[in-house]
Design an enzyme around this catalytic site. Structure first.
Site, short mmCIF file in Angstrom:
data_model
loop_
_atom_site.label_atom_id
_atom_site.label_comp_id
_atom_site.label_asym_id
_atom_site.label_seq_id
_atom_site.Cartn_x
_atom_site.Cartn_y
_atom_site.Cartn_z
N LYS A 1 0.86 -1.19 0.00
CA LYS A 1 0.00 0.00 0.00
C LYS A 1 0.90 1.25 0.00
CE LYS A 1 -2.51 3.25 2.73
NZ LYS A 1 -2.19 4.25 1.73
N GLU B 1 10.19 2.57 10.70
CA GLU B 1 11.20 3.63 10.51
C GLU B 1 10.43 4.95 10.59
OE1 GLU B 1 13.24 6.33 9.91
OE2 GLU B 1 12.83 6.01 7.81
N CYS C 1 13.44 11.85 6.49
CA CYS C 1 13.51 11.44 7.90
C CYS C 1 14.89 11.75 8.46
CB CYS C 1 13.18 9.96 8.05
SG CYS C 1 13.98 8.95 6.84
N GLU D 1 9.36 16.75 15.20
CA GLU D 1 9.66 16.65 13.77
C GLU D 1 8.71 17.55 12.99
OE1 GLU D 1 8.77 12.94 11.54
OE2 GLU D 1 10.84 13.04 10.85
P1 NDP Z 1 1.70 8.78 7.87
O1 NDP Z 1 2.49 8.05 8.87
O2 NDP Z 1 0.30 9.15 8.24
O3 NDP Z 1 1.58 7.94 6.50
C1 NDP Z 1 2.60 7.11 5.96
C2 NDP Z 1 1.94 5.89 5.29
O4 NDP Z 1 1.17 5.17 6.25
C3 NDP Z 1 0.95 6.24 4.18
O5 NDP Z 1 0.96 5.21 3.23
C4 NDP Z 1 -0.38 6.27 4.92
O6 NDP Z 1 -1.50 6.11 4.07
C5 NDP Z 1 -0.21 5.08 5.85
N1 NDP Z 1 -0.99 5.11 7.08
C6 NDP Z 1 -1.37 6.18 7.83
N2 NDP Z 1 -2.06 5.78 8.92
C7 NDP Z 1 -2.12 4.43 8.88
C8 NDP Z 1 -2.70 3.43 9.71
N3 NDP Z 1 -3.37 3.74 10.82
N4 NDP Z 1 -2.56 2.15 9.37
C9 NDP Z 1 -1.87 1.80 8.26
N5 NDP Z 1 -1.33 2.69 7.40
C10 NDP Z 1 -1.44 4.00 7.72
O7 NDP Z 1 2.49 10.06 7.42
P2 NDP Z 1 1.96 11.30 6.56
O8 NDP Z 1 2.15 10.97 5.14
O9 NDP Z 1 0.56 11.70 6.96
O10 NDP Z 1 2.96 12.42 7.05
C11 NDP Z 1 2.81 13.00 8.35
C12 NDP Z 1 4.13 13.17 9.06
O11 NDP Z 1 4.78 11.92 9.19
C13 NDP Z 1 5.15 14.02 8.32
O12 NDP Z 1 4.93 15.38 8.50
C14 NDP Z 1 6.43 13.53 8.96
O13 NDP Z 1 6.61 14.14 10.21
C15 NDP Z 1 6.18 12.05 9.15
N6 NDP Z 1 6.72 11.24 8.03
C16 NDP Z 1 7.90 10.60 8.20
C17 NDP Z 1 8.45 9.91 7.15
C18 NDP Z 1 9.75 9.20 7.29
O14 NDP Z 1 10.48 9.10 6.30
N7 NDP Z 1 10.05 8.64 8.44
C19 NDP Z 1 7.82 9.83 5.83
C20 NDP Z 1 6.54 10.50 5.78
C21 NDP Z 1 6.05 11.17 6.85
P3 NDP Z 1 -2.24 7.39 3.40
O15 NDP Z 1 -1.21 8.07 2.56
O16 NDP Z 1 -3.33 6.78 2.60
O17 NDP Z 1 -2.72 8.25 4.52
#
Ligand code: NDP
Length: 484
Positions: free
Chosen positions: A171, A244, A278, A375
């Site tokens: 996904k 991660e 990240c 963050e």
């Molecule tokens: P999320 O953690 O919400 O999303 C990352 C992935 O997880 C997406 O595919 C999302 O789907 C999915 N997801 C979200 N909630 C769930 C759940 N409950 N169960 C299963 N899958 C889930 O990050 P965001 O994209 O909303 O970004 C928000 C913040 O997260 C950023 O501002 C940053 O701080 C952090 N982040 C960190 C990253 C890293 O590299 N460590 C990468 C991205 C974000 P969908 O897109 O459909 O919501």
């Protein structure tokens, strides 16, 4: 506008309606993707289960050849895919091409693992007994990826998952499904058999949560926010979970550092990918003696960075991923000002279309401020001050995350003290906090999660170790009991 499909059990299939993916530079939709549901996750898990016996029994070197073909397909398409990364995610083209290159490197690297996948052999405490370990696949794994490396992060998960013999339900982020679709197309073209990788698009609340809770899935590999990671831990039951979850990565600049080099590294770490890595540099911990000179150079250079669409050669910094990210960044600027930090440059979005935000630097930041601890995932840099290296390291360690870190110094003693004491999975010396290479382990400690991706250790997330004892003595031998 083109409407795309999911890929389940070897069939391209629709969902229950569509959602749009947006170009963050123009705010215009570029494609429609199916809104998958828990029903599609069920179908995907069934297909992955059915494909598991044959795929896991295929000799790993043969799986490796398929991975190598995936790398070749991505290589042939690198320019087009790079442009797509820029268009859908927003990062500037050289970085977008790097994103695709990282995926190519990852598939090449793990293709070679098909001829290694080492276990171990060891001695036995008993006579005529032989002991060994080898790797077995976890089973059906759920791969949940973010948008900031829309080609590289799926590759970081797909390549080790496949070489270890797992089948997968994948996904992607709802912000970058088109880059993920291109990856799946490359897998299909390279000969990944039907059912081995199933691509389900759609919202976290239906598709993501259904994957995490599904009893037919044995492992979850997730990259994204800490909040989501914590939710996954609470809801995944006894699955094998890899997380991660980001960072609050510091660069320590000593008074003996080469300042020009430090300025280059700080700007690249803080404003590359518009701060959405990240491993982005979000804190500079500067020695009191050199801080004024460092700040003056940083402000001059940050003001020169040109904002613009990632696809244009003149752009240094692309847009943020979406409006929510732009609002979140603006909110943190307000929090920083409210906490008494001094805004030196940026601090606002420019006029016009696109989710841009000006490179922002705060001085006078103390370790207890929220902008020094949380963050932000945008182009916001907090500058803190120290006099003794041990104090700088204490500041570096005073956050809940522990992913990347860096020290600029020309004194080998300082470098080794920092390497030993900083609480982070990665420490750079005289280089920025970003720049992971795919054959080294990547991951963190504390609130970042403790998983290691990439490199040899990246296999651990996607394999279980089987321990084997072979007794050829012809009699019952008892470990710990037959001690004479
Ligand atoms: P999320 O953690 O919400 O999303 C990352 C992935 O997880 C997406 O595919 C999302 O789907 C999915 N997801 C979200 N909630 C769930 C759940 N409950 N169960 C299963 N899958 C889930 O990050 P965001 O994209 O909303 O970004 C928000 C913040 O997260 C950023 O501002 C940053 O701080 C952090 N982040 C960190 C990253 C890293 O590299 N460590 C990468 C991205 C974000 P969908 O897109 O459909 O919501």
């Amino acid at each position: 506008m083109a409407a795309y499909k999911m890929y389940i059990g070897g069939e391209w299939t629709g969902g229950d309606g569509y959602f749009e993916t947006i170009n963050p530079a123009t705010e215009k939709p570029i494609a429609k993707f199916p809104s998958g549901t828990a029903r599609h996750v069920d179908m995907a898990v069934d297909a992955a289960k059915a494909a598991l016996p044959k795929w896991s029994m295929m000799p790993p070197p043969k799986r490796g050849l398929i991975l190598l073909r995936i790398a070749e397909i991505l290589k042939a398409e690198k320019e087009r895919l790079g442009r797509l990364v820029s268009t859908e995610m927003g990062k500037v083209l050289p970085e977008a091409l790097g994103d695709v290159q990282e995926a190519i490197d990852t598939f090449e690297y793990f293709a070679g693992e098909g001829r290694r996948l080492y276990g171990s052999t060891t001695t036995s405490e008993l006579k005529d007994k032989f002991c060994l370990t080898f790797r077995q696949p976890v089973g059906v794994v759920g791969l949940i990826t973010p948008w900031n490396f829309p080609t590289a992060i799926p590759a970081w998960k797909l390549a080790p998952a496949l070489i270890c013999g797992n089948t997968a339900v994948f996904k992607p982020s709802s912000d970058t499904p088109l880059c993920a679709y291109e990856m799946v197309k490359a897998l299909v073209k390279a000969g990944v058999p039907p059912g081995v990788v199933n691509f389900v698009t759609g919202p976290a609340a239906s598709v993501g949560e259904a994957i995490v809770r599904h009893p037919g899935i044995e492992g979850i590999s997730f990259t994204g926010s800490k909040a989501t990671g914590e939710w996954i831990i609470r809801n995944a039951g006894l699955k094998k979970v890899g997380l991660e979850l980001g960072g609050k990565n510091p660069i320590i600049v000593m008074d003996d550092a080469k300042l020009d080099l430090a300025v280059d590294g700080i700007l690249w770490g803080a404003f590359g990918t518009t701060g959405q890595r990240c491993t982005a540099t979000s804190r500079v911990i500067a020695h009191r003696k050199i801080k004024p000179r460092l700040l003056s150079a940083l402000i001059t250079r940050a003001r020169m960075l040109r904002l613009g669409p990632g696809t244009e050669k003149t752009s240094d910094v692309g847009p943020l991923i979406n409006r929510a990210a732009q609002e979140k960044t603006a909110k943190y600027v307000g929090i920083g000002i409210g906490e008494g930090a001094k805004l030196l440059c940026g601090g606002m979005k420019p006029a016009g279309k696109g989710y841009y935000f000006k490179p922002t630097i705060f001085d006078g930041v103390s370790p207890d401020m929220r902008i020094a601890r949380e963050e932000i995932f945008g182009p916001v840099l907090s500058v803190l001050e120290f006099e003794k290296l041990d104090d700088a390291i204490d500041i570096a360690n005073s956050v809940e995350y522990g992913l990347s870190s860096s020290i600029y110094t020309n004194d080998v003693n300082n470098a080794f003290r920092a390497i030993g004491r900083i609480e982070a999975g990665i420490t750079y010396v005289n280089s920025s906090t970003i720049g992971a290479e795919v054959h080294l382990p990547f991951g963190g400690v504390k609130g970042t999660g403790h998983t290691r991706e990439a490199g040899i250790l990246g296999l651990d997330e996607f394999s279980n170790t089987k321990t084997v004892y072979i007794d050829y003595s012809g009699k019952l031998q008892k470990a710990q009991i037959d001690v004479d």
